[in-house]
Motif scaffolding. Structure first.
Motif: not given
Length: 420
Positions: A175-183, A198-205
């Motif tokens: 779940w912590g590695r999911l992107l929001p629906k509007d990504a 996903i590991e290169h996507v900042d947690h803020e995103k």
């Protein structure tokens, strides 16, 4: 009423720790419950084997709890309706299962220790995965003033297999590695094609930051496993399985650095911080005591110390800075060892002279490349002095008259010399 609105059912002892932890006993809480009962806002649903009463909200009380909690964005638990057996007339659905009691007791002990406000607790909060499976946390704690902005709590009475706990940990990690629906669509497509992207996507995103505040530490949302009503041996076995089988989800990694030998810090950015304890320890020593153990560590710590990463990113920055400084010193030492020495006076070349004698742009005009800048300046000065002396000599020679043009003393010009 607010506590019952959140936890649905509770004993006076639990409500005391949730509402008046500074009091020495629960008498005032019991008096308040009796007063609320007189106003038909609460009722006794059942009495446990230890003779503790279990209180719930009435329909009227549930409505008032909604008015208190919902404007604050707090979800109200479902109403415990009074249903009776049509034959015996016995009140139905009065069981207060031990798991629900342990969850409420865990929250009560946290609140009693100053970790979280009663309005900062939520129960049975769902976390929907990409497969649409919903992982529900027994308890969500928000206690930023205590250094715990968010903590997901799973209470286990060892009614679940240890590998089921690993699966829960896996789901929280997923779940912590999911992107929001509007990504961004390109980012979504990249993560679908390369899951490690996903590991290169900042947690803020990521999705979890839309739900919870920043943790103030590296990694995903922390998870606590609180074991209750079980033996030490069973707890040790469950923790061993979590550590071994769940290592991929909680364990930090080595940093990918140019100074690998100098870096001992660990990278927690993609890990779920996991702490474990028992309800009995919380009740005996307090939730603010050293009763929490972080997976991957030995010994018990306070909750904030267990969640902190002293060997994490801050240490990495410091070690990398020291390694860079050491590498720079090594390069400077190597360069210094190669610095030329003047063959005339024995002095080392300055950086400027070294550059002049080695650069293709300036070497042709550097003179004797085996001498330092001072000696070279002396050579230039001598050459200039010699040139100036030669110029003076030439000028003097040119200023002297031609001997043929000088008349002899007392003599006359030759008779046959042509007059000018």
């Amino acid at each position: 009423m607010q506590a019952l609105g959140i936890f649905q059912r509770a004993t006076p002892d639990q409500l005391w720790k949730l509402t008046r932890p500074d009091n020495t006993h629960d008498k005032l809480v019991r008096d308040n419950l009796l007063d609320l009962e007189d106003h038909h806002l609460v009722r006794i649903e059942t009495v446990r084997e230890d003779q503790r009463q279990v209180w719930v909200l009435t329909k009227r009380g549930h409505g008032e709890a909604k008015q208190l909690l919902e404007p604050k964005g707090i979800r109200v638990s479902a109403l415990r309706e009074e249903k009776y057996d049509p034959v015996t007339g016995k009140l139905l659905g009065t069981s207060y299962d031990d798991h629900a009691a342990a969850v409420t007791s865990t929250a009560a002990e946290l609140h009693r220790a100053g970790i979280g406000h009663r309005l900062g607790f939520q129960t049975e909060i769902g976390h929907r995965l990409g497969s649409s499976f919903v992982q529900r946390a027994d308890l969500v704690v928000r206690a930023p003033e205590a250094g715990v902005p968010v903590l997901l709590v799973e209470v286990d009475r060892r009614t679940e297999d240890a590998h089921d706990l690993v699966q829960k940990l896996h789901r929280y990690w997923e779940w912590g590695r999911l992107l929001p629906k509007d990504a961004d669509k390109r980012k979504v497509d990249l993560v679908r094609s390369r899951p490690d992207a996903i590991e290169h996507v900042d947690h803020e995103k990521r999705l979890w930051r839309r739900v919870y505040p920043p943790t103030g530490r590296e990694g995903l949302v922390p998870v606590a496993f609180v074991f209750a009503d079980t033996t030490t041996a069973k707890v040790d076995n469950a923790v061993a399985v979590l550590e071994e089988t769940g290592r991929r989800y909680w364990a930090p990694r080595r940093y990918d650095s140019l100074y690998e030998k100098a870096i001992t810090a660990l990278d927690y950015r993609q890990a779920v911080p996991v702490v474990v304890t028992t309800l009995e320890q919380l009740q005996e020593h307090g939730a603010d005591a050293a009763v929490w153990r972080r997976l991957g560590r030995t010994g018990e710590q306070t909750l904030t110390d267990a969640l902190d990463n002293p060997d994490g990113h801050a240490l990495y920055r410091a070690q990398e800075a020291r390694a860079q400084a050491a590498e720079e010193q090594r390069r400077l030492a190597e360069r210094e060892a190669q610095r030329p020495v003047c063959k005339r006076c024995g002095q080392k070349f300055t950086d400027q002279r070294w550059e002049e004698t080695t650069s293709h742009r300036t070497a042709w005009n550097a003179g004797n490349v085996s001498v330092c800048g001072t000696c070279h300046a002396d050579d230039v000065a001598r050459k200039q002095a010699a040139a100036e002396a030669a110029d003076v000599a030439r000028a003097a020679a040119q200023a002297e008259p031609d001997p043929d043009d000088v008349p002899e003393p007392g003599g006359l010009r030759g008779l046959f010399r042509r007059r000018a």
